[in-house]
Design an enzyme around this catalytic site. Structure first.
Site, short mmCIF file in Angstrom:
data_model
loop_
_atom_site.label_atom_id
_atom_site.label_comp_id
_atom_site.label_asym_id
_atom_site.label_seq_id
_atom_site.Cartn_x
_atom_site.Cartn_y
_atom_site.Cartn_z
CB CYS A 419 -0.93 -0.01 1.21
SG CYS A 419 -2.03 1.41 1.19
CG ASN A 527 -1.08 -7.11 -8.92
OD1 ASN A 527 -0.87 -6.22 -8.08
ND2 ASN A 527 -2.16 -7.14 -9.65
NE ARG A 552 -5.02 -0.74 -12.32
CZ ARG A 552 -4.06 -0.23 -13.09
NH1 ARG A 552 -4.13 1.03 -13.46
NH2 ARG A 552 -3.03 -0.97 -13.47
C1 LIG Z 1 -9.60 0.65 -5.92
C2 LIG Z 1 -8.39 -0.11 -5.52
C3 LIG Z 1 -8.26 -0.57 -4.23
C4 LIG Z 1 -7.14 -1.31 -3.85
N1 LIG Z 1 -7.06 -1.81 -2.58
C5 LIG Z 1 -6.03 -2.62 -2.23
C6 LIG Z 1 -5.99 -3.27 -0.97
O1 LIG Z 1 -6.88 -3.13 -0.14
N2 LIG Z 1 -4.92 -4.07 -0.70
C7 LIG Z 1 -3.91 -4.27 -1.61
O2 LIG Z 1 -2.98 -5.01 -1.33
N3 LIG Z 1 -3.94 -3.67 -2.80
C8 LIG Z 1 -4.97 -2.87 -3.14
N4 LIG Z 1 -5.01 -2.32 -4.39
C9 LIG Z 1 -3.94 -2.62 -5.36
C10 LIG Z 1 -4.29 -3.82 -6.21
O3 LIG Z 1 -4.52 -4.95 -5.42
C11 LIG Z 1 -3.22 -4.13 -7.26
O4 LIG Z 1 -2.03 -4.47 -6.61
C12 LIG Z 1 -2.93 -2.96 -8.20
O5 LIG Z 1 -4.11 -2.29 -8.58
C13 LIG Z 1 -2.23 -3.43 -9.47
O6 LIG Z 1 -2.98 -4.39 -10.14
P1 LIG Z 1 -3.81 -4.05 -11.49
O7 LIG Z 1 -2.88 -3.45 -12.45
O8 LIG Z 1 -4.39 -5.38 -11.89
O9 LIG Z 1 -4.86 -3.06 -11.08
C14 LIG Z 1 -6.12 -1.57 -4.78
C15 LIG Z 1 -6.24 -1.10 -6.09
C16 LIG Z 1 -7.36 -0.40 -6.47
C17 LIG Z 1 -7.49 0.05 -7.89
#
Ligand SMILES: Cc1cc2nc3c(=O)[nH]c(=O)nc-3n(C[C@H](O)[C@H](O)[C@H](O)COP(=O)(O)O)c2cc1C
Length: 684
Positions: A419, A527, A552
């Site tokens: 985070c 990821n 996403r």
């Molecule tokens: C709206 C939103 C909320 C997220 N909340 C968390 C979370 O609670 N814990 C976490 O480890 N990552 C959180 N993430 C990050 C995602 O789990 C992920 O690592 C990041 O978006 C990259 O992946 P993607 O390119 O598939 O979106 C969040 C991402 C988004 C967009």
């Protein structure tokens, strides 16, 4: 405009488009590199328009009619006040109000400082919950809530639909007279109806719903934390020993410098090597740092600071622990706010294997905060389910795990080390933990010592762009015995500005993680930026990961999991997408309730989700598949009105969509998405 574009709106909601098509190009990695203007989504010429289409009220009225005509079993919100005139007036009123709200934004600090502060929407008359259920309230006149059902119903307003999902599922509706679909379970005499047969058969589908006693016990320090206390005691003893060793080594050094001979016995028991004092010093630094309320994490990580030999030796009872073979499974990322239980149910419906709750603050859990405890809830369809924790204090995180181990039904616990948001990072939690390896190691070891389920870790490749530490971290997590590592291929510093670095993810995947299939093997998931099955399979193949986590991409198109299972792109119809949203609302009314507040919560979470959903560009409109997550589309029209409406980036259109499912939003309803215009570029 093509003839397809002019399809009448009535035909838009019910058609079923088979899993499609896109042929050779769809799963061909080279297709995605075909040259198109950088950053622009390649949409077929016939769908392009000079500027973003405006959805007229007449169009909306047609769409609402089509939705009503469809009248399928699962739908909600088909109320008598859904008529065209009411709707148009409602929308106009709200549009005016929205402008007013925009001009009167309440300024706040922090990342959401421009967000409109939304009021809680409540019934005009506050009916007592007991009376609402048709029961007696033992408090009588001293109850602060109203007991006059007629008065309540007169002020309540019309029902939002004539079917109640809760009554249909469970044979009774817990919200009784407060339900916004009351007529489904009230007879002509105004008595609440119960279906005893269904009630007898109904099973609880949500797990980890805790009693108020748990909160009371936690707040009164009556909860049994003996397992975590044992770990903390052991750690304290080890730290004391380490401090004693350091003192002894320093004294020996001092004595040597003064030319005084140390006793042979002392030299034998504690040979002062160059490495040991350094290790002991690190322990001491750590103890000192933990004793302060950590404000700034150690932001950088020095290569040789990352040693894992100093981990306290705690019995792991590894053979007794539950094991999960994560390899090759699809993983829906933990997603704050939007990764709620109804959304996860939707993804389960599309075949995702692993789900995880929204990030929970360990400190709030051990203090018994109800809203945090609610983040541990699990639906019975979630067959591989974990919860994610964040925290900056070893004892707090370990206690939270201890509590989870005793009261919750989960398959794994994940530690968030990714985070990036300031509040979390500056406190030394989330990605801040990457800068405190000593603490992080003790935290993970402690988590493992109190949990009977596996510990997994989610991390970023770096804090700073130019100092990647993913490979070191991968080997540390492996040595600590993490059951799974999930690596988001970005640094904390870069946030979402650039694409995830999958080449670096491959470097991490190639570090020693044990023998695949062996007991000591740690699978690594990648990821970042996955939006179609071709992305997914390319990463497995080229970047050597054991699986992928999707965030996403799942928010924009939850059916991505079905696409992955069938390894085909799906040109899903607007009607099927609309049905999916209705299903979400049904799950929402079950989860948040079918009373005024529950309906508003459901609407709010639907809209938060729509702030991602609207970014999906229908596969049939694309020149090249898959859609790229960071590209932006030029203005375009969908193949029908509903498809066009669903692609709108205007919040007012999202509310209109919610009206079509849940009935008109109350006049006082306001919505400002947490994840703003560049809604795919948010934190995590
Ligand atoms: C709206 C939103 C909320 C997220 N909340 C968390 C979370 O609670 N814990 C976490 O480890 N990552 C959180 N993430 C990050 C995602 O789990 C992920 O690592 C990041 O978006 C990259 O992946 P993607 O390119 O598939 O979106 C969040 C991402 C988004 C967009």
């Amino acid at each position: 405009m093509s003839s397809e574009n002019s399809t009448p709106s009535v035909a838009t909601t019910g058609e079923s488009t088979p899993i499609a098509t896109p042929s050779a190009t769809s799963n061909d990695a080279s297709a995605s590199t075909t040259s198109y203007p950088k950053g622009i989504t390649p949409i077929k010429a016939q769908y392009l328009v000079p500027k973003a289409p405006v959805i007229k009220d007449e169009t909306l009225a047609h769409l609402s009619e089509a939705v009503e005509a469809q009248g399928d079993a699962g739908r909600v919100g088909e109320g008598s006040n859904n008529n065209e005139e009411d709707k148009t007036n409602e929308n106009n009123k709200r549009d005016r109000k929205d402008k007013h709200v925009k001009n009167n934004r309440k300024k706040r600090g922090g990342q959401n400082q421009d967000r409109v502060v939304t009021r809680r929407i409540e019934d005009e008359v506050q009916l007592c919950f007991k009376v609402a259920k048709g029961a007696e309230c033992e408090k009588g006149d001293s109850c602060k809530f109203n007991h006059d059902i007629k008065k309540y119903l007169d002020a309540k307003g019309k029902d939002l639909g004539d079917r109640c999902v809760n009554f249909e599922r469970f044979g009774e509706c817990h919200y009784g007279y407060k339900c916004r679909y009351l007529n489904a379970h009230m007879d002509a005499d105004g008595q609440l109806i119960k279906d005893e047969e269904k009630m007898a058969k109904a099973e609880t589908e949500t797990m980890n719903v805790f009693s108020h006693d748990l909160t009371l016990n936690l707040r009164a320090y009556k909860f049994d934390f003996s397992r975590s206390q044992a770990y903390m005691k052991k750690m304290a003893e080890e730290q004391a020993e380490a401090a004693a060793r350091l003192k002894e080594a320093q004294e020996a050094k001092k004595a040597k410098m003064e030319g005084v001979e140390t006793s042979a016995e002392a030299a034998e028991t504690e040979p002062a090597t160059a490495e040991q004092p350094a290790k002991v010093q690190e322990e001491k630094d750590l103890t000192e740092q933990e004793s302060k309320d950590v404000k700034e994490p150690k932001a950088t990580i020095v290569q040789d600071e990352v040693s894992h030999k100093d981990t306290p030796d705690v019995p792991l009872r590894a053979c007794e622990k539950k094991k999960i073979d994560f390899r090759g499974k699809t993983y829906l990322a933990p997603l704050t706010t939007v990764g709620n239980l109804p959304f996860r149910r939707i993804c389960k419906g599309y075949g995702v294997d692993i789900t995880c709750g929204e990030m929970a603050m360990a400190s709030n859990l051990v203090q018994g905060h109800k809203s945090e405890l609610a983040l541990l809830r699990r639906h019975k369809s979630e067959d591989i389910f974990g919860v994610q924790l964040t925290g900056n204090k070893i004892d707090v995180v370990v206690r939270a795990c201890d509590m989870i181990n005793q009261v919750a039904n989960v398959d794994f616990v994940d530690l968030n080390m990714g985070c990036p948001i300031d509040l979390v990072f500056n406190a030394g939690s989330g990605s801040g933990l990457l800068g405190s390896p000593g603490k992080m190691k003790k935290m993970i070891t402690g988590m493992k010592s109190v949990l009977d389920v596996p510990v997994t870790v989610k991390f970023r490749m770096a804090i700073y762009d130019k100092k990647p530490i993913g490979t070191q971290m991968t080997s540390i997590y492996h040595d600590l015995g993490a059951a799974l590592g999930t690596l988001h291929g970005r640094s904390r510093q870069q946030r979402y500005t650039k694409l995830a670095d999958w080449d670096y993810i491959r470097d991490c995947a190639l570090t020693n993680r044990g023998t695949p299939g062996g007991d000591n093997y740690m699978p690594l998931f990648g990821n970042g930026d996955i939006l179609g099955p071709s992305d997914y399979y390319r990463h497995l193949e080229e970047h050597k990961v054991d699986g992928c986590m999707i965030a996403r991409g799942a928010l924009m198109k939850p059916w991505i999991f079905e696409e992955i299972k069938s390894n085909r792109d799906w040109d899903i119809s607007s009607g099927e997408r609309f049905d999916m949203m209705k299903q979400f609302c049904n799950y929402g009314l079950e989860h948040w309730g079918s009373d005024t507040q529950g309906v508003n919560q459901t609407r709010r979470f639907l809209l938060e989700w729509q702030s991602f959903l609207h970014r999906y560009i229908p596969a049939g409109l694309l020149e090249v598949l898959p859609q790229r997550i960071n590209d932006r589309p030029p203005a375009f029209l969908g193949r029908n009105d509903l498809e066009t409406l669903m692609a709108s980036s205007d919040v007012a259109d999202w509310i209109k969509l919610s009206d079509m499912i849940l009935g008109p939003a109350p006049e006082a309803f306001r919505f400002d998405p947490k994840h703003k215009a560049n809604s795919t570029n948010v934190e995590g």
